[in-house]
Motif scaffolding. Structure first.
Motif, PDB file in Angstrom:
ATOM      1  N   ASP A 169      49.760  52.824  50.743  1.00 12.02           N
ATOM      2  CA  ASP A 169      50.897  52.867  51.676  1.00 12.02           C
ATOM      3  C   ASP A 169      50.515  52.388  53.078  1.00 12.02           C
ATOM      4  OD1 ASP A 169      49.355  55.033  52.467  1.00 12.02           O
ATOM      5  OD2 ASP A 169      50.815  56.558  51.884  1.00 12.02           O
ATOM      6  N   GLY A 170      49.310  51.846  53.225  1.00 17.66           N
ATOM      7  CA  GLY A 170      48.893  51.303  54.514  1.00 17.66           C
ATOM      8  C   GLY A 170      48.312  52.330  55.456  1.00 17.66           C
ATOM      9  N   ASP A 201      41.513  52.848  40.105  1.00 14.76           N
ATOM     10  CA  ASP A 201      42.572  52.803  41.113  1.00 14.76           C
ATOM     11  C   ASP A 201      42.383  51.707  42.155  1.00 14.76           C
ATOM     12  OD1 ASP A 201      44.056  54.803  39.988  1.00 14.76           O
ATOM     13  OD2 ASP A 201      43.292  56.389  41.289  1.00 14.76           O
ATOM     14  N   HIS A 202      41.251  50.995  42.099  1.00 20.32           N
ATOM     15  CA  HIS A 202      41.013  49.948  43.097  1.00 20.32           C
ATOM     16  C   HIS A 202      42.059  48.835  42.988  1.00 20.32           C
ATOM     17  CE1 HIS A 202      39.179  47.233  45.873  1.00 20.32           C
ATOM     18  NE2 HIS A 202      39.029  46.310  44.932  1.00 20.32           N
ATOM     19  N   GLY A 203      42.688  48.544  44.124  1.00 19.93           N
ATOM     20  CA  GLY A 203      43.732  47.514  44.138  1.00 19.93           C
ATOM     21  C   GLY A 203      45.099  48.060  43.805  1.00 19.93           C
ATOM     22  N   HIS A 204      45.156  49.350  43.445  1.00 21.83           N
ATOM     23  CA  HIS A 204      46.435  49.992  43.133  1.00 21.83           C
ATOM     24  C   HIS A 204      46.680  51.106  44.151  1.00 21.83           C
ATOM     25  CE1 HIS A 204      46.491  47.765  39.355  1.00 21.83           C
ATOM     26  NE2 HIS A 204      45.202  48.018  39.296  1.00 21.83           N
ATOM     27  N   GLU A 205      46.173  52.326  43.849  1.00 23.54           N
ATOM     28  CA  GLU A 205      46.317  53.432  44.810  1.00 23.54           C
ATOM     29  C   GLU A 205      45.436  53.227  46.035  1.00 23.54           C
ATOM     30  OE1 GLU A 205      45.893  57.562  43.648  1.00 23.54           O
ATOM     31  OE2 GLU A 205      46.822  57.098  41.723  1.00 23.54           O
ATOM     32  N   VAL A 206      44.328  52.567  45.834  1.00 24.58           N
ATOM     33  CA  VAL A 206      43.338  52.405  46.910  1.00 24.58           C
ATOM     34  C   VAL A 206      43.087  50.924  47.177  1.00 24.58           C
ATOM     35  CG1 VAL A 206      41.020  52.989  47.696  1.00 24.58           C
ATOM     36  CG2 VAL A 206      42.230  54.554  46.145  1.00 24.58           C
ATOM     37  N   LEU A 207      43.290  50.507  48.420  1.00 23.91           N
ATOM     38  CA  LEU A 207      43.114  49.099  48.770  1.00 23.91           C
ATOM     39  C   LEU A 207      41.694  48.783  49.220  1.00 23.91           C
ATOM     40  CD1 LEU A 207      46.516  48.502  50.606  1.00 23.91           C
ATOM     41  CD2 LEU A 207      45.960  48.316  48.168  1.00 23.91           C
ATOM     42  N   GLY A 208      40.965  49.815  49.641  1.00 25.51           N
ATOM     43  CA  GLY A 208      39.579  49.585  50.043  1.00 25.51           C
ATOM     44  C   GLY A 208      38.993  50.805  50.699  1.00 25.51           C
TER      45      GLY A 208
END
Ligand code: GTP
Ligand code: MN
Ligand code: MN
Ligand code: MN
Ligand code: MN
Ligand code: MN
Length: 216
Positions: free
Chosen positions: A65-66, A151-158
């Motif tokens: 969600d940024g 969850d990388h690239g989905h719930e978590v962007l980095g």
């Protein structure tokens, strides 16, 4: 239902530790939602540009969600202990088996009501944990989080490291704290920096002042 004390608008904040619930009190609320998050950190002897001590590596994440937050998530105490649930969330979000224990628990707090009409019985309780690790372990977690974590690239962007220093022209912790955080994650970070003595109080105060000036 929840004990009467759970129906108040109490919440944890930097100034007021009085809004906390014990782990047991929190679990007594059958209608509450529970979320567990953890601050993972290590010491480091490394220096930025060869002359600025990095001192500690603290892991946060850029969420879908940024917003910045800590790894972790929703736990269902009817099916798993808080710590087992947090360990499960970490395996999803970080791609590593990282057992969290009751000793790592810091506090449990009511999240602020999202709207005045929101039902007190479905209110969210956030449980916060801290775990100190070796630098090599933290670096391994970062590596797994951006490669094998489901969850990388989905719930978590980095994953992001928190800069704890303040540079001559103000760069570092101040600008970092001016970003947007989920829930009480910003307070959880600031409280931990003080409690664990990761930043000197005067330095933190300076960074907080700077962070508030950035968007004004
Ligand atoms: P899903 O698997 O998609 O359900 O997400 P999740 O289980 O990983 O849940 P999430 O990490 O988003 O946490 C659940 C709720 O806890 C969020 O909606 C926020 O309200 C709150 N939350 C999330 N991260 C933090 C955090 O770092 N600190 C605090 N205090 N609250 C958080
Ligand atoms: Mn460069
Ligand atoms: Mn999750
Ligand atoms: Mn999560
Ligand atoms: Mn989840
Ligand atoms: Mn999920």
């Amino acid at each position: 239902g929840c004990p009467k004390s759970l129906h108040t608008d109490q919440q944890c904040s930097t100034q007021m530790a009085s809004g906390q619930l014990s782990r047991a009190e929190a679990l007594a609320c059958s209608g509450c939602l529970h979320a567990c998050h953890v601050l993972l950190y290590s010491d480091t002897p490394r220096q930025l540009f060869g002359n600025i001590p990095i001192r500690h590596i603290i892991l946060m994440q850029m969420r879908f969600d940024g917003l910045l937050g800590f790894p972790g998530g929703l736990v269902n105490p009817a099916e798993e202990t808080l710590e087992a649930g947090l360990t499960r969330e970490l395996s999803e979000e970080l791609g590593v088996a990282l057992p969290i224990s009751v000793e790592d628990h810091v506090n449990s707090c009511h999240a602020p009501a999202s709207s005045p009409s929101s039902s007190p019985s479905s209110r969210l309780i956030t449980h916060f944990y801290v775990k100190k690790m070796e630098e090599e372990q933290i670096i391994e977690v970062e590596r797994a989080a951006t490669s094998t974590a489901t969850d990388h690239g989905h719930e978590v962007l980095g994953m992001v490291r928190v800069p704890l220093y303040t540079m001559k022209r103000g760069g570092g912790l101040g600008p970092f704290l001016s970003h947007s955080f989920i829930g009480s994650a910003r307070s959880q970070l600031i409280d931990s920096l003080l409690r664990l003595n990761l930043v000197a109080p005067e330095e933190l105060h300076e960074a907080l002042t700077r962070s508030l000036k950035i968007h004004s």
